[in-house]
Write a protein that holds these residues in place. Structure first.
Motif, PDB file in Angstrom:
ATOM      1  N   ALA A  40       0.639 -30.542   5.553  1.00 58.14           N
ATOM      2  CA  ALA A  40       1.869 -31.180   5.059  1.00 58.14           C
ATOM      3  C   ALA A  40       2.727 -30.182   4.291  1.00 58.14           C
ATOM      4  O   ALA A  40       3.959 -30.192   4.404  1.00 58.14           O
ATOM      5  CB  ALA A  40       1.524 -32.380   4.183  1.00 58.14           C
ATOM      6  N   MET A  41       2.084 -29.306   3.507  1.00 60.98           N
ATOM      7  CA  MET A  41       2.840 -28.297   2.762  1.00 60.98           C
ATOM      8  C   MET A  41       3.443 -27.251   3.690  1.00 60.98           C
ATOM      9  O   MET A  41       4.528 -26.740   3.442  1.00 60.98           O
ATOM     10  CB  MET A  41       1.940 -27.606   1.732  1.00 60.98           C
ATOM     11  CG  MET A  41       1.603 -28.477   0.551  1.00 60.98           C
ATOM     12  SD  MET A  41       0.729 -27.588  -0.758  1.00 60.98           S
ATOM     13  CE  MET A  41      -0.860 -27.314  -0.017  1.00 60.98           C
ATOM     14  N   ALA A  42       2.743 -26.926   4.766  1.00 60.06           N
ATOM     15  CA  ALA A  42       3.205 -25.895   5.685  1.00 60.06           C
ATOM     16  C   ALA A  42       4.257 -26.407   6.672  1.00 60.06           C
ATOM     17  O   ALA A  42       4.993 -25.605   7.254  1.00 60.06           O
ATOM     18  CB  ALA A  42       2.023 -25.316   6.462  1.00 60.06           C
ATOM     19  N   ALA A  43       4.344 -27.711   6.855  1.00 60.62           N
ATOM     20  CA  ALA A  43       5.240 -28.283   7.867  1.00 60.62           C
ATOM     21  C   ALA A  43       6.699 -27.844   7.723  1.00 60.62           C
ATOM     22  O   ALA A  43       7.313 -27.447   8.726  1.00 60.62           O
ATOM     23  CB  ALA A  43       5.134 -29.803   7.873  1.00 60.62           C
ATOM     24  N   PRO A  44       7.289 -27.858   6.517  1.00 57.39           N
ATOM     25  CA  PRO A  44       8.690 -27.420   6.420  1.00 57.39           C
ATOM     26  C   PRO A  44       8.877 -25.948   6.813  1.00 57.39           C
ATOM     27  O   PRO A  44       9.866 -25.600   7.446  1.00 57.39           O
ATOM     28  CB  PRO A  44       9.037 -27.625   4.948  1.00 57.39           C
ATOM     29  CG  PRO A  44       8.060 -28.617   4.442  1.00 57.39           C
ATOM     30  CD  PRO A  44       6.812 -28.391   5.236  1.00 57.39           C
ATOM     31  N   LEU A  45       7.927 -25.109   6.455  1.00 58.61           N
ATOM     32  CA  LEU A  45       8.019 -23.695   6.817  1.00 58.61           C
ATOM     33  C   LEU A  45       7.897 -23.518   8.324  1.00 58.61           C
ATOM     34  O   LEU A  45       8.643 -22.756   8.941  1.00 58.61           O
ATOM     35  CB  LEU A  45       6.926 -22.895   6.104  1.00 58.61           C
ATOM     36  CG  LEU A  45       6.900 -21.404   6.407  1.00 58.61           C
ATOM     37  CD1 LEU A  45       8.196 -20.736   5.958  1.00 58.61           C
ATOM     38  CD2 LEU A  45       5.705 -20.756   5.745  1.00 58.61           C
TER      39      LEU A  45
END
Length: 62
Positions: A40-45
């Motif tokens: 979830a944290m990596a999704a925007p990147l």
């Protein structure tokens, strides 16, 4: 392009076999929770668009 949703349970099961680990249910569930949080944290990147003509960084050679 449709994003790929990883099957974290299958991944953890495969890694248990590859690494010869025996995880109890509580540890397995905690790993699944952590992998979901990291994803979830990596999704925007990962969704950030990059220019097709972006040059690749050089490779250091000694």
């Amino acid at each position: 392009m449709t994003p790929i949703t990883p099957d974290w349970a299958a991944y953890v099961a495969q890694m248990e076999q590859v690494l010869a680990l025996e995880l109890d249910d509580a540890r397995r569930q905690e790993l699944l929770t952590q992998f979901s949080r990291i994803a979830a944290m990596a999704a925007p990147l990962m969704a950030f668009p990059l220019d097709d003509r972006l040059e690749v960084a050089g490779v250091y050679q000694a």
